[in-house]
Design an enzyme around this catalytic site. Structure first.
Site, short mmCIF file in Angstrom:
data_model
loop_
_atom_site.label_atom_id
_atom_site.label_comp_id
_atom_site.label_asym_id
_atom_site.label_seq_id
_atom_site.Cartn_x
_atom_site.Cartn_y
_atom_site.Cartn_z
N ASP A 33 104.50 32.43 62.63
CA ASP A 33 104.63 31.01 62.93
C ASP A 33 105.93 30.62 63.60
O ASP A 33 105.98 29.65 64.35
CB ASP A 33 104.48 30.18 61.65
CG ASP A 33 103.04 30.09 61.19
OD1 ASP A 33 102.15 29.93 62.05
OD2 ASP A 33 102.79 30.18 59.98
N LYS A 55 105.76 26.19 66.24
CA LYS A 55 106.68 25.44 67.09
C LYS A 55 107.94 26.26 67.32
O LYS A 55 108.51 26.83 66.40
CB LYS A 55 107.04 24.12 66.42
CG LYS A 55 107.99 23.24 67.21
CD LYS A 55 108.27 21.95 66.45
CE LYS A 55 109.25 21.07 67.21
NZ LYS A 55 109.54 19.81 66.48
#
Length: 299
Positions: A33, A55
């Site tokens: 992630d 992100k």
């Protein structure tokens, strides 16, 4: 082959389970992630494909990038799982605690893709431990509640703040960095003592980066670098201070934030105030991509 949903713990490879480390060392694809997981990802073979779906902030000349939407992450895992390779899906903490691993497991099962789950050390337990805060001390707390503190339209409803305030005990808030002022306000409005101790723990377990700031519901720790775990309750005032790699301060030293206390409607408890985090996002410089290939880094 199989998709392995693995808990990476707080980010230190030394805190992985033996099974997690074994699967990483034999992985042919690793899906993670965020760049903060790189020390754990580094256990995978150099030949393994690395896919970063979270992100990514701008750094070292690299542009920022938004996260791949969750439904596309699930579709990617199904695609990879059908590709005949050993796939590791690396999740921070534990894959089934505030990590969306449950959604991914449901998607894999619906698609008929075999998967396994390797539990990890959740930040809900690891972060307080590294800050010298035992979440469960018999004389102080009989219950431990783990709360996902972020705003998400897919949650089944708002938290029953009255019930949570009455329960008391220890409350651990994950993913609540942007909403801790409102969370504190809702608890105060529901009757919790404003002087209830609160600790904010940033970068738990990372030597040289961990920061613990102690305050109260009425005088909250200031904004800290993510990831941040909050502990609310009597145990948050404890300071065992066993971890040499962190610093500890108080709000008197670091500054304090005030809670946002909502007005109450008669008989129905706290009224959640509008949350800036849930407002539609404005223009952003980070590109939006629905193409999973944009998230892949091949060896």
């Amino acid at each position: 082959m199989t998709v392995h949903l693995i808990g990476a713990g707080p980010g230190d490879p030394d805190l992985l389970t033996v099974r997690a480390a074994e699967l990483l060392r034999s992985a042919e694809v690793v899906v993670s992630d965020r760049p903060s997981s790189d020390p754990v990802v580094a256990l995978a073979p150099p030949t393994a494909e690395r896919v970063l779906v979270g992100k990514v902030p701008a750094a070292d000349g690299r542009p920022a990038r938004r996260a791949l939407p969750q439904d596309e992450v699930c579709a990617l895992l199904v695609e990879l799982g059908r590709g005949g390779r050993e796939v590791v899906r690396l999740k921070s903490g534990d894959p089934f605690v505030a990590a969306r691993g449950g959604e991914e497991a449901l998607a894999l099962r619906a698609a008929g893709v075999p998967f396994t789950v390797v539990p990890g050390l959740s930040a809900g337990l690891a972060a307080p431990a590294f800050a010298g805060i035992p979440v469960h001390v018999r004389q102080l707390s009989r219950t431990v509640t783990v709360l996902a503190g972020n705003s998400d339209p897919e949650y089944p409803g708002e938290v029953d703040w009255d019930a949570l305030a009455r329960l008391g005990g220890t409350i651990v808030v994950l993913t609540g960095r942007s909403r801790i002022r409102r969370i504190a306000g809702w608890l105060i409005a529901a009757g919790m003592d404003p002087l209830t101790p609160v600790a904010g723990i940033s970068a738990a377990g990372r030597a040289g980066a961990q920061e613990t700031i102690r305050g109260t519901l009425a005088a909250l720790p200031p904004r800290q670098d993510p990831p941040v775990t909050f502990v609310i309750g009597a145990v948050a005032a404890l300071e065992l201070d066993w971890f040499d790699g962190g610093v500890a301060r108080t709000v008197e030293e670091a500054g304090a934030l005030t809670p946002v206390v909502p007005r109450r409607r008669d008989g129905v408890g706290p009224t959640p105030a509008p949350d800036p985090a849930s407002a539609p996002a404005g223009p952003a410089s980070a590109p939006t991509s629905s193409d999973p290939e944009a998230f892949r880094a091949h060896p």
